[in-house]
Design a protein around this motif. Structure first.
Motif, PDB file in Angstrom:
ATOM      1  N   TYR A   9       0.842  -1.248  -0.193  1.00  0.00           N
ATOM      2  CA  TYR A   9      -0.162   0.094   0.009  1.00  0.00           C
ATOM      3  C   TYR A   9       1.002   1.294  -0.018  1.00  0.00           C
ATOM      4  O   TYR A   9       1.789   1.131   0.832  1.00  0.00           O
ATOM      5  CB  TYR A   9      -0.753   0.140   1.060  1.00  0.00           C
ATOM      6  CG  TYR A   9      -1.689   1.382   1.359  1.00  0.00           C
ATOM      7  CD1 TYR A   9      -2.883   1.541   0.475  1.00  0.00           C
ATOM      8  CD2 TYR A   9      -1.225   2.547   2.160  1.00  0.00           C
ATOM      9  CE1 TYR A   9      -3.795   2.647   0.735  1.00  0.00           C
ATOM     10  CE2 TYR A   9      -1.829   3.518   2.247  1.00  0.00           C
ATOM     11  CZ  TYR A   9      -2.991   3.652   1.613  1.00  0.00           C
ATOM     12  OH  TYR A   9      -3.664   4.854   1.693  1.00  0.00           O
ATOM     13  N   ALA A 318       0.039  -0.945   7.057  1.00  0.00           N
ATOM     14  CA  ALA A 318       0.797   0.181   7.019  1.00  0.00           C
ATOM     15  C   ALA A 318       1.839  -0.185   8.327  1.00  0.00           C
ATOM     16  O   ALA A 318       1.568  -0.519   9.231  1.00  0.00           O
ATOM     17  CB  ALA A 318      -0.244   1.182   7.638  1.00  0.00           C
ATOM     18  N   MET A 378      -4.277  -2.523   6.605  1.00  0.00           N
ATOM     19  CA  MET A 378      -4.796  -1.289   5.967  1.00  0.00           C
ATOM     20  C   MET A 378      -6.554  -1.444   5.829  1.00  0.00           C
ATOM     21  O   MET A 378      -7.041  -2.362   5.509  1.00  0.00           O
ATOM     22  CB  MET A 378      -4.242  -1.279   4.495  1.00  0.00           C
ATOM     23  CG  MET A 378      -4.603   0.121   3.962  1.00  0.00           C
ATOM     24  SD  MET A 378      -4.238   1.586   4.855  1.00  0.00           S
ATOM     25  CE  MET A 378      -2.512   1.475   5.259  1.00  0.00           C
ATOM     26  N   THR A 382      -7.891   1.945  10.064  1.00  0.00           N
ATOM     27  CA  THR A 382      -6.387   1.967  10.497  1.00  0.00           C
ATOM     28  C   THR A 382      -5.732   3.468  10.250  1.00  0.00           C
ATOM     29  O   THR A 382      -5.090   3.997  11.145  1.00  0.00           O
ATOM     30  CB  THR A 382      -5.757   1.030   9.776  1.00  0.00           C
ATOM     31  OG1 THR A 382      -6.005  -0.273  10.259  1.00  0.00           O
ATOM     32  CG2 THR A 382      -4.321   1.167   9.686  1.00  0.00           C
ATOM     33  N   LEU A 383      -6.414   3.963   9.311  1.00  0.00           N
ATOM     34  CA  LEU A 383      -5.798   5.307   8.823  1.00  0.00           C
ATOM     35  C   LEU A 383      -6.061   6.354   9.932  1.00  0.00           C
ATOM     36  O   LEU A 383      -5.318   7.255  10.233  1.00  0.00           O
ATOM     37  CB  LEU A 383      -6.179   5.849   7.497  1.00  0.00           C
ATOM     38  CG  LEU A 383      -5.621   5.100   6.204  1.00  0.00           C
ATOM     39  CD1 LEU A 383      -6.221   5.348   4.919  1.00  0.00           C
ATOM     40  CD2 LEU A 383      -4.077   5.196   5.835  1.00  0.00           C
ATOM     41  N   ARG A 407       1.712   7.361   4.379  1.00  0.00           N
ATOM     42  CA  ARG A 407       0.582   7.962   4.423  1.00  0.00           C
ATOM     43  C   ARG A 407       0.569   9.331   5.389  1.00  0.00           C
ATOM     44  O   ARG A 407      -0.184  10.016   5.456  1.00  0.00           O
ATOM     45  CB  ARG A 407      -0.368   7.266   5.020  1.00  0.00           C
ATOM     46  CG  ARG A 407      -0.247   6.067   6.024  1.00  0.00           C
ATOM     47  CD  ARG A 407       0.077   6.427   7.272  1.00  0.00           C
ATOM     48  NE  ARG A 407      -0.682   7.428   8.059  1.00  0.00           N
ATOM     49  CZ  ARG A 407      -0.273   8.092   9.067  1.00  0.00           C
ATOM     50  NH1 ARG A 407       0.838   8.117   9.471  1.00  0.00           N
ATOM     51  NH2 ARG A 407      -1.172   8.929   9.576  1.00  0.00           N
TER      52      ARG A 407
END
Length: 446
Positions: A9, A318, A378, A382-383, A407
């Protein structure tokens, strides 16, 4: 072709070229200049995010993969950028030499190790890879090759070590290896019951050559931060059992296995990881003590499972790595682990290391303190979690490791590290920003 980093990713459609020698690389540079397109060099694809991806021009360096020379009097090896660390160990360990600094995988290239200024389990003692580099040959945007070192062309050297390939293309380098008597590591495992106990154990064993802790990131309450701290030393011949002394440098290594397919997205969840962590901690605590282990199982346990990144499924994962200054490490780590545990999102692999002083690079990662590395499957959730972790890191004066990043935002990087703006200015003044650029550098405005 579709390319990604090891985290899978992001995935980007990149115009890819392979450099087989200086002339082919120079032709690629000339073509990029004619069309106004930037490019970035790529090694073996082991950085986790988008630092070795450029849709308009990604140049593979694995074609330049020759070991060029070795001086046994100094331990200095000269190698092209595409040589794998695995190749170096295969050639030189049987002769009694091992890398001074190694990351957690041996499937990285020489150029990648320099560009990321990799660190290992001995940073608190020896620093990062750049500390052992004698010189680097770098091809600039005009195709000219400049040799830089800490003493000559020192500005280019500092911009290249840890510079993520943004100062030019690394062609070859000379760097030191360390002499060893055996391929065995004298390992000692210390279980700790809490974060405070883990940090105390690191500090009490600061004289150990190697130290690293696996953390149960799902533990809560009084057990928050409980860990298995593993110390290591290169074993001497006299420390081996009699049957191993005849071939101290040639070991029967663990047989590699391969993850055959992408795991389903639900395989790694709070419950499965919590159960695994609890079992792993109990087993490690029960087996605590000293043991002789082969070099590959100590330094590269994940390499025994080829394509282990497929465990996270098609969406990838990530990798998140930060470093916190020494005086803020305990408080910052507690806040990070508390946030992770409360989120219900589990890191399958959570690793803590003690870092020594800053390295030689203009925008290098290390600072004295503690570095925490985590893996998260991911997802949109998660972000969101990682953005919250960013704020905790910023509040405690920490930094982010660009070799692991996929990211973070440009303003987050600048808040964490004022050197980022200076690095951007340096690249603009040298005419590099339009010629060497990755998806990461464009995202971070480097």
């Amino acid at each position: 072709m579709i390319l990604s980093g090891w985290g899978r990713y992001p995935r980007l459609d990149c115009e890819a070229r392979l450099a087989r020698d200086e002339d082919s690389l120079r032709r690629t540079l000339d073509k990029a200049a004619d069309t106004g397109r930037p490019l970035i060099a790529r090694g073996n694809g082991r950085s986790y995010g988008d630092s070795a991806l450029q849709p308009l021009g990604t140049v593979g360096m694995r074609g330049m993969n020759h070991i060029l020379g070795f001086d046994p009097a100094t331990g200095i090896v000269t190698a092209e950028a595409g040589v794998l660390l695995d190749d170096l160990i295969s050639v030189f360990l049987p002769q009694g030499w091992f890398p001074w600094v190694t990351p957690g995988t041996r499937f990285v290239t020489v150029g990648g190790m320099i560009a990321s200024d990799v660190h290992g389990k001995n940073h608190h003692r020896d620093g990062s890879f750049g500390n052992f580099v004698a010189w680097i040959d770098v091809m600039g945007p005009d195709g000219a090759v400049r040799r830089c070192s800490p003493d000559a062309e020192a500005g280019l050297f500092a911009a290249t070590v840890g510079g993520m390939g943004l100062s030019g293309v690394i062609l070859r380098a000379a760097f030191r290896l360390r002499p060893v008597e055996t391929g065995w590591i004298r390992q000692r495992t210390i279980p700790t019951a809490s974060l405070d106990a883990t940090i105390a154990a690191f500090e009490a064993n600061a004289d150990a050559t190697y130290s690293v802790a696996w953390i149960d990131c799902m533990a809560t309450g009084a057990a928050l931060g409980r860990s298995l701290l593993t110390l290591g030393e290169h074993a001497r011949i006299g420390e081996l059992p009699e049957e191993a002394r005849a071939r101290p440098l040639t070991l029967d290594l663990a047989r590699k296995r391969k993850v055959p397919l992408d795991a389903p997205g639900f395989a790694l969840n709070r419950w499965s990881v919590s159960a695994f962590n609890a079992l792993y901690y109990r087993r490690g605590a029960a087996q605590a003590g000293s043991a002789l282990v082969p070099w590959d199982s100590y330094f590269y346990p994940l390499d025994a499972l080829l394509e282990w990144n497929r465990i996270y499924g098609r969406r990838g994962f990530a990798q998140y790595q930060c470093v916190l200054p020494l005086d803020a490490s305990a408080e910052g780590l507690r806040a990070l682990l508390t946030e992770i545990s409360a989120s219900g999102r589990s890191s399958f692999l959570t690793v803590l290391k003690r870092m020594g002083p800053e390295g030689l690079g203009r925008i290098g990662f290390p600072m004295e303190g503690y570095t925490l590395a985590l893996d998260f499957p991911m997802s949109a959730g998660t972000l969101g979690l990682l953005r919250r972790l960013d704020e905790i890191v910023l509040a405690h004066g920490g930094r982010f490791y660009l070799a692991k990043d996929s990211r973070i935002a440009a303003d987050t990087l600048r808040r964490a590290d004022p050197r980022a703006a200076d690095f951007r200015s340096l690249r603009e003044e040298a005419g590099l920003s339009g010629r060497f650029a990755s998806a990461q550098s464009e995202r971070l405005i480097l």
